[in-house]
Each structure stands twice: as structure tokens, then as C-alpha cells.
Design a protein around this motif. Sequence first.
Motif, PDB file in Angstrom:
ATOM      1  N   SER A  27     -24.186  -2.966 -37.971  1.00  0.00           N
ATOM      2  CA  SER A  27     -25.185  -2.909 -39.020  1.00  0.00           C
ATOM      3  C   SER A  27     -26.504  -3.522 -38.555  1.00  0.00           C
ATOM      4  O   SER A  27     -26.537  -4.625 -37.998  1.00  0.00           O
ATOM      5  CB  SER A  27     -24.662  -3.675 -40.249  1.00  0.00           C
ATOM      6  N   GLY A  28     -27.580  -2.786 -38.758  1.00  0.00           N
ATOM      7  CA  GLY A  28     -28.894  -3.273 -38.343  1.00  0.00           C
ATOM      8  C   GLY A  28     -29.334  -2.794 -36.979  1.00  0.00           C
ATOM      9  O   GLY A  28     -30.507  -2.903 -36.621  1.00  0.00           O
ATOM     10  N   HIS A  29     -28.413  -2.273 -36.203  1.00  0.00           N
ATOM     11  CA  HIS A  29     -28.764  -1.745 -34.874  1.00  0.00           C
ATOM     12  C   HIS A  29     -29.304  -0.326 -35.026  1.00  0.00           C
ATOM     13  O   HIS A  29     -28.651   0.525 -35.618  1.00  0.00           O
ATOM     14  CB  HIS A  29     -27.547  -1.741 -33.951  1.00  0.00           C
ATOM     15  N   ARG A  30     -30.460  -0.075 -34.418  1.00  0.00           N
ATOM     16  CA  ARG A  30     -31.076   1.236 -34.543  1.00  0.00           C
ATOM     17  C   ARG A  30     -30.937   2.090 -33.290  1.00  0.00           C
ATOM     18  O   ARG A  30     -31.216   3.273 -33.302  1.00  0.00           O
ATOM     19  CB  ARG A  30     -32.560   1.065 -34.884  1.00  0.00           C
ATOM     20  N   SER A  31     -30.509   1.454 -32.216  1.00  0.00           N
ATOM     21  CA  SER A  31     -30.337   2.191 -30.957  1.00  0.00           C
ATOM     22  C   SER A  31     -28.864   2.454 -30.718  1.00  0.00           C
ATOM     23  O   SER A  31     -28.037   1.535 -30.805  1.00  0.00           O
ATOM     24  CB  SER A  31     -30.923   1.375 -29.802  1.00  0.00           C
ATOM     25  N   VAL A  32     -28.540   3.695 -30.403  1.00  0.00           N
ATOM     26  CA  VAL A  32     -27.166   4.070 -30.070  1.00  0.00           C
ATOM     27  C   VAL A  32     -27.179   4.840 -28.753  1.00  0.00           C
ATOM     28  O   VAL A  32     -27.957   5.779 -28.585  1.00  0.00           O
ATOM     29  CB  VAL A  32     -26.534   4.940 -31.169  1.00  0.00           C
ATOM     30  N   SER A  33     -26.339   4.408 -27.835  1.00  0.00           N
ATOM     31  CA  SER A  33     -26.229   5.063 -26.529  1.00  0.00           C
ATOM     32  C   SER A  33     -24.814   5.574 -26.334  1.00  0.00           C
ATOM     33  O   SER A  33     -23.865   5.021 -26.904  1.00  0.00           O
ATOM     34  CB  SER A  33     -26.555   4.081 -25.397  1.00  0.00           C
ATOM     35  N   TRP A  34     -24.707   6.580 -25.513  1.00  0.00           N
ATOM     36  CA  TRP A  34     -23.389   7.138 -25.174  1.00  0.00           C
ATOM     37  C   TRP A  34     -23.212   7.113 -23.662  1.00  0.00           C
ATOM     38  O   TRP A  34     -24.141   7.436 -22.903  1.00  0.00           O
ATOM     39  CB  TRP A  34     -23.274   8.579 -25.669  1.00  0.00           C
ATOM     40  N   TYR A  35     -22.001   6.755 -23.244  1.00  0.00           N
ATOM     41  CA  TYR A  35     -21.651   6.720 -21.827  1.00  0.00           C
ATOM     42  C   TYR A  35     -20.327   7.432 -21.618  1.00  0.00           C
ATOM     43  O   TYR A  35     -19.435   7.370 -22.466  1.00  0.00           O
ATOM     44  CB  TYR A  35     -21.535   5.275 -21.325  1.00  0.00           C
ATOM     45  N   GLN A  36     -20.225   8.076 -20.471  1.00  0.00           N
ATOM     46  CA  GLN A  36     -18.971   8.693 -20.072  1.00  0.00           C
ATOM     47  C   GLN A  36     -18.352   7.835 -18.979  1.00  0.00           C
ATOM     48  O   GLN A  36     -19.035   7.471 -18.025  1.00  0.00           O
ATOM     49  CB  GLN A  36     -19.216  10.111 -19.537  1.00  0.00           C
ATOM     50  N   GLN A  37     -17.087   7.509 -19.112  1.00  0.00           N
ATOM     51  CA  GLN A  37     -16.420   6.711 -18.092  1.00  0.00           C
ATOM     52  C   GLN A  37     -15.237   7.482 -17.519  1.00  0.00           C
ATOM     53  O   GLN A  37     -14.318   7.878 -18.241  1.00  0.00           O
ATOM     54  CB  GLN A  37     -15.935   5.373 -18.647  1.00  0.00           C
ATOM     55  N   THR A  38     -15.280   7.713 -16.225  1.00  0.00           N
ATOM     56  CA  THR A  38     -14.182   8.373 -15.518  1.00  0.00           C
ATOM     57  C   THR A  38     -13.824   7.547 -14.297  1.00  0.00           C
ATOM     58  O   THR A  38     -14.658   6.794 -13.779  1.00  0.00           O
ATOM     59  CB  THR A  38     -14.583   9.785 -15.056  1.00  0.00           C
ATOM     60  N   PRO A  39     -12.591   7.673 -13.806  1.00  0.00           N
ATOM     61  CA  PRO A  39     -12.197   6.910 -12.618  1.00  0.00           C
ATOM     62  C   PRO A  39     -13.056   7.245 -11.403  1.00  0.00           C
ATOM     63  O   PRO A  39     -13.359   6.380 -10.596  1.00  0.00           O
ATOM     64  CB  PRO A  39     -10.740   7.340 -12.409  1.00  0.00           C
ATOM     65  N   GLY A  40     -13.493   8.478 -11.296  1.00  0.00           N
ATOM     66  CA  GLY A  40     -14.234   8.877 -10.112  1.00  0.00           C
ATOM     67  C   GLY A  40     -15.710   8.535 -10.159  1.00  0.00           C
ATOM     68  O   GLY A  40     -16.295   8.124  -9.161  1.00  0.00           O
ATOM     69  N   GLN A  41     -16.322   8.690 -11.305  1.00  0.00           N
ATOM     70  CA  GLN A  41     -17.773   8.505 -11.438  1.00  0.00           C
ATOM     71  C   GLN A  41     -18.168   7.203 -12.110  1.00  0.00           C
ATOM     72  O   GLN A  41     -19.349   6.851 -12.130  1.00  0.00           O
ATOM     73  CB  GLN A  41     -18.378   9.675 -12.225  1.00  0.00           C
ATOM     74  N   GLY A  42     -17.202   6.485 -12.651  1.00  0.00           N
ATOM     75  CA  GLY A  42     -17.527   5.243 -13.329  1.00  0.00           C
ATOM     76  C   GLY A  42     -18.228   5.503 -14.653  1.00  0.00           C
ATOM     77  O   GLY A  42     -18.009   6.514 -15.303  1.00  0.00           O
ATOM     78  N   LEU A  43     -19.098   4.580 -15.011  1.00  0.00           N
ATOM     79  CA  LEU A  43     -19.831   4.678 -16.279  1.00  0.00           C
ATOM     80  C   LEU A  43     -21.144   5.399 -16.048  1.00  0.00           C
ATOM     81  O   LEU A  43     -21.991   4.942 -15.279  1.00  0.00           O
ATOM     82  CB  LEU A  43     -20.119   3.285 -16.832  1.00  0.00           C
ATOM     83  N   GLN A  44     -21.321   6.492 -16.731  1.00  0.00           N
ATOM     84  CA  GLN A  44     -22.545   7.260 -16.572  1.00  0.00           C
ATOM     85  C   GLN A  44     -23.222   7.442 -17.922  1.00  0.00           C
ATOM     86  O   GLN A  44     -22.573   7.785 -18.913  1.00  0.00           O
ATOM     87  CB  GLN A  44     -22.240   8.623 -15.950  1.00  0.00           C
ATOM     88  N   PHE A  45     -24.520   7.267 -17.918  1.00  0.00           N
ATOM     89  CA  PHE A  45     -25.317   7.352 -19.127  1.00  0.00           C
ATOM     90  C   PHE A  45     -25.462   8.798 -19.560  1.00  0.00           C
ATOM     91  O   PHE A  45     -25.826   9.673 -18.764  1.00  0.00           O
ATOM     92  CB  PHE A  45     -26.686   6.728 -18.844  1.00  0.00           C
ATOM     93  N   LEU A  46     -25.187   9.046 -20.834  1.00  0.00           N
ATOM     94  CA  LEU A  46     -25.350  10.384 -21.398  1.00  0.00           C
ATOM     95  C   LEU A  46     -26.699  10.521 -22.101  1.00  0.00           C
ATOM     96  O   LEU A  46     -27.532  11.329 -21.717  1.00  0.00           O
ATOM     97  CB  LEU A  46     -24.227  10.682 -22.389  1.00  0.00           C
ATOM     98  N   PHE A  47     -26.896   9.745 -23.147  1.00  0.00           N
ATOM     99  CA  PHE A  47     -28.172   9.752 -23.868  1.00  0.00           C
ATOM    100  C   PHE A  47     -28.248   8.555 -24.793  1.00  0.00           C
ATOM    101  O   PHE A  47     -27.258   7.864 -25.040  1.00  0.00           O
ATOM    102  CB  PHE A  47     -28.410  11.044 -24.678  1.00  0.00           C
ATOM    103  N   GLU A  48     -29.452   8.344 -25.284  1.00  0.00           N
ATOM    104  CA  GLU A  48     -29.711   7.246 -26.197  1.00  0.00           C
ATOM    105  C   GLU A  48     -30.572   7.741 -27.342  1.00  0.00           C
ATOM    106  O   GLU A  48     -31.508   8.528 -27.146  1.00  0.00           O
ATOM    107  CB  GLU A  48     -30.421   6.089 -25.489  1.00  0.00           C
ATOM    108  N   TYR A  49     -30.244   7.252 -28.522  1.00  0.00           N
ATOM    109  CA  TYR A  49     -31.013   7.594 -29.708  1.00  0.00           C
ATOM    110  C   TYR A  49     -31.564   6.334 -30.345  1.00  0.00           C
ATOM    111  O   TYR A  49     -30.906   5.279 -30.362  1.00  0.00           O
ATOM    112  CB  TYR A  49     -30.144   8.339 -30.723  1.00  0.00           C
ATOM    113  N   PHE A  50     -32.762   6.475 -30.834  1.00  0.00           N
ATOM    114  CA  PHE A  50     -33.405   5.375 -31.561  1.00  0.00           C
ATOM    115  C   PHE A  50     -34.111   5.984 -32.754  1.00  0.00           C
ATOM    116  O   PHE A  50     -34.950   6.872 -32.596  1.00  0.00           O
ATOM    117  CB  PHE A  50     -34.400   4.630 -30.662  1.00  0.00           C
ATOM    118  N   SER A  51     -33.768   5.496 -33.930  1.00  0.00           N
ATOM    119  CA  SER A  51     -34.372   6.014 -35.166  1.00  0.00           C
ATOM    120  C   SER A  51     -34.365   7.539 -35.209  1.00  0.00           C
ATOM    121  O   SER A  51     -35.401   8.181 -35.431  1.00  0.00           O
ATOM    122  CB  SER A  51     -35.811   5.495 -35.315  1.00  0.00           C
TER     123      SER A  51
END
Lengths: 116, 114
Positions: A27-51
Motif C-alpha cells: 500500500s502506497g507504493h506506486r512503482s511496480v516492476s516485473w522480473y523473470q527468474q530462470t536457472p539459466g538466465q537468472g533475474l532479468q528485468f521485464l518492465f516497470e510501471y509508475f502511475s
Amino acid sequence: KAGVTQTPRYLIKTRGQQVTLSCSPISGHRSVSWYQQTPGQGLQFLFEYFSETQRNKGNFPGRFSGRQFSNSRSEMNVSTLELGDSALYLCASSLAASSDVTGELFFGEGSRLTVL
Amino acid sequence: AQKVTQAQTEISVVEKEDVTLDCVYETRDTTYYLFWYKQPPSGELVFLIRRNSFDEQNEISGRYSWNFQKSTSSFNFTITASQVVDSAVYFCALSRFLGNQFYFGTGTSLTVIP
């Protein structure tokens, strides 16, 4: 204070199908990010939304899309699923004070997608 | 381009031993943030620390300490007197000063043996 909530936690799809994952930020957070995590590629940034606006996007094909609603909840969609899309999809929210400033990310437990 | 390298893939230590997790980063930015996260088996990444590039002071929080050295582009993490509950995958991450895009290392899996 409730943390970041992701649904569903687990899902199984077949190739060619599409999937929608949901994320409710702290609650109160306006930024949301998505990450994909796989054993081979690790954590990879998908996209971020703000307002409700996408302000950053990673190097993923157009089959990956997302949106954010006025209450900051976010969804991501993957169309025409491929075997390689099997992964843990993590959502994170941030108390970014403005549209650009970086804040620490608070993660949900993720949605584990298996594509058969 | 931003890059984070965690050369240690897996580490095993016996309980009560000290362990240091290495993190080396690359960036051309002069201002940036560095982070450490812990990922237990449940999957949720837990925030441990954020450090901005202006502040090279080492930090200690209980059994955890962090050593930031800009000269070597390193941000190492030490756990003193390790415990079984410390077993997890630890990620180092870098973000630019503006924008909320994080670059994660590949993680170090730490196993603490009782």
C-alpha cells in the motif's frame, strides 16, 4: 503492513496459450516492476510501471506485456507461450518518491509458470 | 552497460564460520545504487541493504557487514558466525541513480551445515 501479493502462485500452461499474472503492491507504493527468474538466465528485468505508465522495459519480445491500474495493482501477460517461458515471475514494488528516483524493491513470492 | 558478477556459485560452510560473498560490478555511471537481497527457498527476495555510490563507509548490521570499495568496483557481504537460517541464495544488484531498473548478479547459493 501487507507485503507484495502475487497470484496465482503456481500455474501450468501448454505451448501457444496465454497467461495473465497479477500483482498487488505494498500500500502506497506506486512503482511496480516485473522480473523473470530462470536457472539459466537468472533475474532479468521485464518492465516497470509508475502511475499507470510504463517507464522502463527490458529486452523481452512483444509477447510479454503489462499494465498498471489506478490502484497501482499490476498485471503482466504472456501470449503464445513457449517452453522457454517457464520461469518464476517476480513482482516488486517500490516507494519511489518521484517518477525517476530509485527506491529499494520489495518482492512478492512469485508466480511459478510451467509451460508444457 | 551495467553488469554485476558474483563469481561464487555455491558456498558451503559449517555453522559458526564466517563467510564472505563477493560482488563485482561494472558501470560507467558516477552515481548509482548497490543492493544485496536474500532469497530463501520460498522464493521471495528479501531486501538486505542499499548503498549509494557516494557513501563508501562500511556498514554492520548484527552479524552482517558490507564492504564497499569503489576503487575495485566491489561490494562484498560478510556473514559472521553463520547460522543454518542463513542458508539461501544471495543476490547482489546494481541500479542506476534514476529509474528503477535493477541489474542482478547470478546469485551465490550459501549452505550452512549444522
